[in-house]
Design a protein around this motif. Structure first.
Motif, short mmCIF file in Angstrom:
data_model
loop_
_atom_site.label_atom_id
_atom_site.label_comp_id
_atom_site.label_asym_id
_atom_site.label_seq_id
_atom_site.Cartn_x
_atom_site.Cartn_y
_atom_site.Cartn_z
N ALA A 1 3.31 -5.38 -19.60
CA ALA A 1 4.32 -5.21 -18.27
C ALA A 1 4.96 -4.19 -18.95
O ALA A 1 5.35 -3.87 -20.17
CB ALA A 1 5.02 -6.52 -18.11
N ALA A 2 6.21 -3.85 -18.04
CA ALA A 2 7.12 -3.05 -18.38
C ALA A 2 8.04 -3.39 -19.37
O ALA A 2 8.25 -3.02 -20.48
CB ALA A 2 8.02 -2.38 -17.27
N SER A 3 8.46 -4.79 -19.29
CA SER A 3 9.29 -5.55 -20.18
C SER A 3 8.56 -6.00 -21.45
O SER A 3 7.62 -6.60 -20.92
CB SER A 3 9.85 -6.50 -19.44
OG SER A 3 10.58 -7.52 -20.28
N ALA A 4 8.91 -6.04 -22.42
CA ALA A 4 8.49 -6.55 -23.58
C ALA A 4 8.70 -7.90 -23.79
O ALA A 4 8.32 -8.95 -24.66
CB ALA A 4 8.93 -5.98 -24.85
N PHE A 5 9.60 -8.49 -22.86
CA PHE A 5 10.04 -10.10 -22.79
C PHE A 5 9.77 -10.94 -21.54
O PHE A 5 9.93 -11.95 -21.42
CB PHE A 5 11.55 -9.90 -22.99
CG PHE A 5 12.01 -9.60 -24.29
CD1 PHE A 5 12.31 -10.42 -25.36
CD2 PHE A 5 12.31 -8.18 -24.50
CE1 PHE A 5 12.50 -10.07 -26.64
CE2 PHE A 5 12.75 -7.91 -25.86
CZ PHE A 5 12.84 -8.87 -26.80
N PHE A 6 8.74 -10.33 -20.73
CA PHE A 6 8.27 -11.12 -19.37
C PHE A 6 7.40 -11.76 -20.19
O PHE A 6 6.37 -11.59 -20.61
CB PHE A 6 7.76 -10.01 -18.56
CG PHE A 6 7.65 -10.88 -17.22
CD1 PHE A 6 8.72 -10.68 -16.15
CD2 PHE A 6 6.35 -11.31 -16.91
CE1 PHE A 6 8.54 -11.18 -15.10
CE2 PHE A 6 6.29 -11.80 -15.58
CZ PHE A 6 7.45 -12.04 -14.56
N PRO A 7 7.57 -13.28 -19.86
CA PRO A 7 6.74 -14.28 -20.25
C PRO A 7 5.25 -14.10 -19.78
O PRO A 7 4.88 -13.81 -18.62
CB PRO A 7 7.25 -15.63 -19.64
CG PRO A 7 8.73 -15.38 -19.23
CD PRO A 7 8.61 -13.98 -18.83
#
Length: 228
Positions: free
Chosen positions: A137-143
């Protein structure tokens, strides 16, 4: 910022700025300009989200700052985490949004082969100590889309210093999600890059106002030094 590598792109650093009214607003809210005035290096991770696919003068301009922060944090007992795009199949919605050709281009943006070799060649990676992870995903923190949150939790990390490209997409996404997960977030003002000063600064303003601190490399290096 071009999504095509360019070996000749000159290095530039954004003329970054947070409006004084935003500083004043936060000072009125919490009594100080910056939310996080101390950090414990042993509980801090530098999160670097940057591969050569996203090239351009501003991208090249942040490499020295990232290298300096990584070296200082390692020496102080902290963690450096390198994040690379994975090559998982794009969802039907993503293919519809981007179109098949562009969706495939982004799917392969992280390159192939061993993870260290897919980073910018100017980066110094300590494969014995650093983390290297892929995200979907774009975020490295999206669960569920990157193992990074769990790996940081296992190591007792409570603060993340976020840098890389691009400011208004992956950097902003990671900063927002990390804050939502309960982490202290610091975004590196001169260690992130977008396509223009206007886009970069608009994103920094939003992040500073609602999701984390925004500081230049020199100030973060001071926090690491004092925190030792």
């Amino acid at each position: 910022m071009s999504a095509q590598p360019s070996a000749q792109a000159p290095a530039r650093v954004h003329a970054w700025a947070i409006p004084e009214r935003e500083y004043a607003r936060q000072e009125q809210r919490r009594g100080r300009r910056h939310a996080y005035i101390r950090l414990d290096p042993a509980r801090t991770a530098l999160v670097v989200d940057m591969v050569p696919f996203f090239d351009g003068p501003y991208a090249r301009g942040i490499i020295p700052q990232i290298e300096a922060l990584a070296a200082a944090l390692r020496q102080a007992g902290g963690l450096v985490a390198w994040v690379l795009p994975g090559d998982g199949e794009p969802s039907a919605a993503r293919q519809e949004f981007y179109g098949p050709e562009i969706a495939e281009m982004f799917r392969t943006s992280g390159g192939s082969g061993p993870l260290p070799g897919r980073l910018w060649p100017q980066f110094t990676v300590d494969e014995d100590r650093d983390l290297l992870v892929e995200k979907e995903a774009a975020s490295a923190f999206f669960p569920g889309f990157c193992p990074l949150p769990g790996l940081l939790a296992e190591r007792g990390i409570d603060t993340v210093v976020v840098c890389g490209v691009v400011t208004d997409v992956c950097v902003a996404g990671s900063a927002r999600d990390a804050f939502t997960l309960g982490l202290r977030v610091i975004v590196v003002a001169d260690g992130t890059a977008a396509g223009s000063d206007e886009v970069h600064n608009a994103t920094l303003r939003t992040l500073y106002r609602s999701f984390g601190d925004v500081r230049p490399t020199t100030e973060i290096l001071d926090l690491i030094r004092v925190g030792r």
